[in-house]
Scaffold this active site. Sequence first.
Site, PDB file in Angstrom:
ATOM      1  N   ASP A 204      19.102  58.670  35.255  1.00 42.97           N
ATOM      2  CA  ASP A 204      20.384  57.834  35.065  1.00 42.97           C
ATOM      3  C   ASP A 204      21.098  57.808  36.328  1.00 42.97           C
ATOM      4  OD1 ASP A 204      22.231  56.318  33.321  1.00 42.97           O
ATOM      5  OD2 ASP A 204      20.928  56.849  31.595  1.00 42.97           O
ATOM      6  N   HIS A 274      20.894  51.410  35.580  1.00 41.65           N
ATOM      7  CA  HIS A 274      20.994  52.993  35.511  1.00 41.65           C
ATOM      8  C   HIS A 274      20.153  53.819  36.560  1.00 41.65           C
ATOM      9  CE1 HIS A 274      23.151  53.159  31.714  1.00 41.65           C
ATOM     10  NE2 HIS A 274      22.118  52.414  31.034  1.00 41.65           N
ATOM     11  N   GLU A 338      21.030  47.805  29.612  1.00 44.52           N
ATOM     12  CA  GLU A 338      22.356  48.076  30.251  1.00 44.52           C
ATOM     13  C   GLU A 338      22.325  47.825  31.751  1.00 44.52           C
ATOM     14  OE1 GLU A 338      24.850  50.600  27.030  1.00 44.52           O
ATOM     15  OE2 GLU A 338      24.024  51.749  28.950  1.00 44.52           O
TER      16      GLU A 338
END
Length: 548
Positions: A204, A274, A338
């Site tokens: 991440d 990420h 995301e």
Amino acid sequence: MSTMIIKRLRLCTLAWCFVIVAAAQAQRVNYDVVPLPCSVQQDTLHSFVLQQGMGIAFDESNADMQRNALFLSEWVEELTGISLSLTPDAKKAAVRMVLTKDEMPEEAYSLEVGKKGITLTAHSPAGIFRAAQTLRKSMAAAGRQGVDSGVSLPFVQIDDQPRFAYRGLLLDCSRHFFSIDLIKQLLDVMALHGCNQFHWHLTDDQGWRFEVKALPRLAQEGSVREQTVIGNNTGIYDGVPHGGFYTQEECRDLVRYAAERYINIVPEIDLPGHMQSALHVFPNLGCTGGPYPVLTTWGISPDVLCAGNPETLTFLKTVLGEVCDVFPSKFIHIGGDECPRDRWRQCAKCQAKIKELGLADNGKRSAESQLQTYINHEVELYVNQRGRDIIGWDEILEGGLTDGSIVMSWRGVKGGIEAARQHHRVIMAPNVNAYVSRQQLKDQSRQPRTTDGYIVPASKVYSFEPVIPDSLTAEEQDCILGVEACLWTEHIAYPQHVFYQLLPRLAAMSEVQWCLPAQKDFENFRLRLPQLEKIYDSLNVPYCPKME
């Protein structure tokens, strides 16, 4: 009546008296376990007494069965103090592990207690392992007082199998690094609850945790952030570097350990968003060229992999190739969540790629969202060549799904319903029910703070119904592979906190994963939980003592 016959009758009567007295003195097991088996038919009038020195019989030629027998002997001694020997001779054994050729689902089993002892039957070693876990959890009620008098098991016939094939738990090791020993302890806890999929979030923005031997700097440099924000992006930092990564040898060891407990490890390399920890090491893979520090705050970074740079796919295939070498899992998780596309809109390379592919905003999907689908598709083709399928978070729906994609629905169940209607496989992990990283009690003074602000009590976890019959046809319902609990660790930095957040909510989730809806009853679950907590105590793992 002859004197000899009278003597024999007296001896038989005396023998039965000894059995009755032994059963009366022996500590008694309780089959009210978690998760609740499908069928429990108990005869409370008759019991079998398990005593010190009795044996467990199994097929000596089968290494899996030998390991299952060893596990069971360790669990029985840990909980009751009774030591059982391992033997190939079923006639001399009190416990028999039997692999049947009869057709049974992979993890189905039967557990029978009768006058001849205890018989665990299944079609596979995995089923025997599940039966042994049920017997273990039943033993927790007896306690160690039974070491001299034995443990009394009422006659019973238990027939059981899990509702869902995929019963998962996610641990985020990017935001905070946890040791291999902690993860092994977690796998033991998962096995206790009937889980069979460990979703390992390895990368991440805040840290890259998987060693890629072709790119040694990736883990060495991408795993370390300079410091960590305190709380929920307060602007105050701890000033302490945080790092750590897992070597491929450590990962292989963990794969073996998990497999011995019939748990598959699903590795996740989150892409194309990420990825700031990777961009820190290879800034040429970003749209702006950087610099990109390993993120020290929480949230979503606008900097993602450049979808128009051909080196991006080379990088991803290098990483995923080594992931496939290390992890035998049928499933490889590619994240896909995301991923802001603002950089792509401003990037000449990305816009040139959009033009090359002939992508355009069609009213439902932007050209940039379709560009992410292009990346997903290229990655999927590569992974498919290795005999694997991809899983992605529900954002992968936004640009259109590739044929074999599996959707993990986290923003509620809407994405899962949509994917099932398109006849794609689905794993339900809605944040409102399955995020055990969130606060579990209303009174924060009674628990460590997670600073998330949301509350997901055990009752909320337990109430979840993954199939949603009013929204899906029978055929679409069959697309639901299972359910996953998620433990994100932005605000969870210590091993004790991991287990405190997880337990007893994993117990609640285990009944969602294992039991049919008609079996579920939260108040009954409350009554059964203290027996399971005795095993938590024996394992020395923390858990929340209160439940809402």
